[in-house]
Write a protein that holds these residues in place. Structure first.
Motif, short mmCIF file in Angstrom:
data_model
loop_
_atom_site.label_atom_id
_atom_site.label_comp_id
_atom_site.label_asym_id
_atom_site.label_seq_id
_atom_site.Cartn_x
_atom_site.Cartn_y
_atom_site.Cartn_z
N LEU A 1 -3.53 -7.40 4.17
CA LEU A 1 -4.04 -6.34 3.30
C LEU A 1 -2.94 -5.77 2.42
N ASP B 1 -2.70 -2.66 0.32
CA ASP B 1 -3.40 -1.42 0.02
C ASP B 1 -2.74 -0.79 -1.21
N GLN C 1 4.96 -1.86 2.15
CA GLN C 1 4.24 -2.09 3.40
C GLN C 1 5.12 -2.82 4.43
N ALA D 1 3.39 -7.65 5.43
CA ALA D 1 2.57 -7.76 4.22
C ALA D 1 2.97 -8.92 3.33
N ALA E 1 -7.92 -0.42 6.47
CA ALA E 1 -6.73 0.12 5.79
C ALA E 1 -6.16 1.32 6.54
N CYS F 1 -4.24 -0.03 9.44
CA CYS F 1 -2.98 -0.66 9.02
C CYS F 1 -1.95 0.42 8.66
N ALA F 2 -2.43 1.44 7.95
CA ALA F 2 -1.51 2.51 7.57
C ALA F 2 -0.95 3.22 8.79
N TYR G 1 0.14 -4.99 8.54
CA TYR G 1 -0.84 -5.31 7.52
C TYR G 1 -1.39 -6.73 7.61
N GLU G 2 -1.12 -7.39 8.70
CA GLU G 2 -1.65 -8.75 8.89
C GLU G 2 -2.51 -8.77 10.14
N ARG H 1 -7.24 -7.17 14.90
CA ARG H 1 -5.80 -6.83 14.86
C ARG H 1 -5.20 -6.95 16.25
#
Lengths: 325, 325, 325, 325
Positions: free
Chosen positions: B163, B165, B194, B198, B291, B294-295, B300-301, B325
């Motif tokens: 992702l 973002d 990120q 990422a 998102a 991930c944040a 982010y994978e 995830r």
């Protein structure tokens, strides 16, 4: 219980007795909408991902088109797919777009249960009562399933898949004959023959291959949609409950054996499994390529992702299940 | 190339030049029907499965119902979902089934591109030519896409999802404004912010969040379907090619920035990406919950499975993408 | 009764009182399914045929396509018409037929009430009771209208049509403003102005033109589907009953004035007219060309044939009404 | 010409020769879109209205539902009719409307040629050429029939109907066997037996009853849709042209005899009648009740109204034809 112990004249009695034994009502609270999907949690999903060994992937979906098995019974047609725009039009210069861009678009009309699918918890009722004891008329109206619509499990169905290839283990040339009732004993024997990777337990997405789709593919659909078929015996209700699987899917139209094991009956195991166990049933899955791979290396477990198309309020939904080994 | 370098009066020239630079025609043989999905092989899929750390799953599909963004343009409606049987009927005793079983069934009519979807390789043409140099009129007729129908990638789309973002990294309060063109520089900056998880590379399923869906959800659909939107700049064509990603999906209707970056144009980046790069585009994906996750942990994978509903000959298809995830 | 006499706070009371006055329940026997269509017998039909003077014919149907007024409210879309085969394909040589024959075929998906239509007797209920006093749940289930389906009047709707062009008689430039309630007095005044050919009586198919469609055609649909509109006042219920007309149709979405004449209401005149009077209502008819012809020669009666498309069990149906003068 | 004179090996030659003899191209100008409907003018319509003697009316439409003859060939299904709201829901209190009003609404998805219908002039082409010599690819694209869409005759089809009950005149027990080719001689003999009211001439809407639908109704659909059937011989092309009829309709799926009268052929008379004569063909009409009435009193002419549902750009359309005697 064995099929021979069933009173063929009393499906209602058998359903009631089984329902009493296997009910999961209230197990996950009065508000629950996910039934046995509650067994499939993040921990099990993480463990399932670790089953990936080669990265080979298999789609377990049939193709969605007019060549499917439906015949119109209860207004279930095969999918009608039509084009809004085509490449022929684009080449022909009809589309009116700038700088040479052309496009194609399409439309579909189909029953949500026409091909590879999940039955949602709003699909079947027992005497007007739906999953978790709710009155069916408070659950599914003309607006759809207001409570247990298939969108409620849009994100959950990814976990350990395990294939029981009963066709190969018990049948002839990999196929069970139509009308063959798969019992708990058959399932146990299949697990035993397939070995440790075929153990079935909590949170699993269980796939049962009968070989009927293989036969239909070879010989033509015939009465695949609604006619005689191998399938789960009514007597497996307790096993389906006791294993605490999250879902079960087969390569047949209707999951359970047909003709059903009572003189006058219609899908009695559904009547126990969906409203009482809260079990998700997959139907018309194409397990053949996966089964070949499993037979080749003797490993019958894999990572399976099978999120239904989240049509709001749907009582069932098409799905493209992906198994990764 | 930067957006400022584009000659706004010559989209056809820009398309032709970009197509020449990024063409993958012939790269996987004359018979290829999978385009950039060829980058997503079993090895990469196996490696992707190892990214699963917690087992949490996310559906990236919007709900399919009449509350969607479509307004009827080019006969694109929102899905019409109707019931063939309901729980109200079952309670009412209308269904005529034995032993107290009742059921509900449903039907849908919808454009295949109405909501969360994949554009297939037969969706867009350049001057009447489709992916791999085939004449579009030999590919997509009124019978559908006879060559690159979406069913040809039914089994392949499971692999590493990543992702970007951009809304959070570059935008305000997590959102890019409509008309914001995401450039290669923005993508690079997002990756940098990120961190290592990422990185974008061969075979990845890239998700780009702009935040426009967040805004539409808050403020109403407005012109989400076809109107102004943040999105990829035409100038990212070389990056999309060079990264060797398998696919890219966004949370917008049309993937690329709108209004487009030419005076009179319609989706020029599509015209390069689909027929020339052979790239699969996902549109109207719901990336918000993913998102947020991930944040929260800075990873982010993930493992992403997004097999399209395999409608034979479809030029696009609805999908329920599942990220684990 | 005048609109001013209505208690705006009590639509339920007004409906109940009107229903008591105008009920036709039992008038044609307990088994009746045709309601006011019983007034239209062979004698009246024969007499109506004698009204043909020039042989000029007028279609009173709007076109069925995506340019219609629907916006998706309650899943009512405009018709989606797609091609199964086209002339472009035929020229292109894709069809595989012998000796140079080529063809085109098409498909439609649409609500039955999307455009020019008849409301059948199963369309509206009063407190769960349908026409002739039947419980609505015994009449219309998920299988459709099992009793008064539109097919029951497939052969009857041909007879004397009479146009009351209230727009021309009472309005400005041929149009009534939105929200204008047409009262019995307005109808009487229109009849008086139009002269002897405009008399309304037993078995007639009455057409009431408001001019709203003319306006929508000029200014755009806006809220034509469901928004403010001129239409029949609730107070005309007794007149609709007393005239013994077979049916009434208007050029508006909903036949009666909108906003309705109560503070919180939804189509209260429907609630009296359909289940109690047994009256057939036509909506979204295009009366403009016919009205122009009638205005030109001062003759407002004609032979009207308006057999609904006989969809089994439909509660309404599209129709192409043909007036011959 | 007699069927025995046909060269069974050369349908293309026969079509070409017949087309040359019977072409109406240009007869009504280069812009014409109505073909033989031009023969049906106001004078003839007025005269036809005078044929009404008793006022009895007959619907010549089959019911539109899943019990129809379609089997899915070329994506032609039977109509799928579903409910958006029902009386069961209304009684149940689900609808949320005020003051006790309840309602039912419905939706349909169907091929436009699924049941009683008109073939429009865009339905069939000869070597890529449509009615009046237009290139078929300029007439019917994915957007529909841009030139001769069925809406162009929305207002015209009302006039003198005449029934030739060939089944009764020539057949056994009122039915012609499947494969029976109706020749000009059979038509003449039927007219002779039926008497003066059966004369066929300019502007007439000719109905030909074979009795096949009677048989299908009795014995089941079998291969009614596309299989063997009685019907017009290819050799009637000149008669169809010379009589200057406006249209012809039959009680069969395909109007012309099947199997067709050539070794390898598909509907060759269509290929002459539609693109060259500009003739409108009605199919799957239910002529039985009307035929019984005609046989009873020996009068075979009547006033017939059969305006197609005006779907914009349709190449055919459903219709509820109403005959008034």
């Amino acid at each position: 219980m064995n099929p021979g112990d069933l009173d063929r004249t009393d499906p209602a009695g058998a359903v009631a007795a089984a329902a009493k034994r296997v009910s999961n009502w209230g197990r996950w609270g009065a508000d629950d909408v996910r039934g046995t999907m509650n067994f499939l949690d993040a921990d099990r999903r993480r463990a399932a991902a670790a089953l990936v060994r080669t990265g080979e992937s298999y789609s377990l979906a049939q193709r969605f088109d007019m060549d499917g098995p439906q015949k119109g019974w209860r207004r279930r047609t095969n999918p009608v797919h039509t084009m809004l725009d085509t490449g022929v039009d684009a080449v022909h210069g009809d589309q009116g777009f700038p700088h040479g861009i052309g496009g194609a678009d399409d439309v579909i009309a189909m029953p949500l249960q026409c091909s590879t699918q999940w039955d949602g918890l709003g699909h079947i009722f027992d005497h007007g009562v739906a999953w978790n004891g709710r009155p069916a008329d408070k659950v599914v109206t003309s607006l759809g399933d207001l409570v247990t619509g298939i969108e409620t499990v849009a994100d959950v169905i990814a976990g350990r898949g395990v294939l029981l290839d009963v066709g190969r283990a018990i049948g002839t040339d990999g196929e069970l004959p139509d009308g063959f009732a798969i019992t708990t004993e058959h399932l146990a024997r299949t697990i035993e023959r397939q070995g440790a990777s075929a153990a079935v337990g909590r949170g699993d997405l269980l796939l049962v291959r009968t070989g009927q789709l293989t036969r239909a593919r070879r010989d033509g659909w015939g009465d695949y949609a609604g006619g005689p078929a191998p399938g789960l015996s009514f007597t497996t209700a307790d096993w389906l409950h006791g294993t605490e699987i999250a879902a079960i899917a087969t390569d047949t139209w209707g999951f359970e054996v047909r003709p059903n094991e009572f003189d006058h009956a219609f899908q009695p195991l559904h009547q126990v499994a969906i409203p009482h166990i809260g079990l998700f049933l997959g139907e018309m899955w194409d397990l053949d390529a996966l089964a070949t791979a499993c037979a080749a290396d003797g490993v019958y477990e894999f990572f399976l992702t099978a999120g239904p198309l989240p049509v709001t309020g749907a009582v069932g939904a098409p799905v493209n299940p992906i198994a990764v080994r």
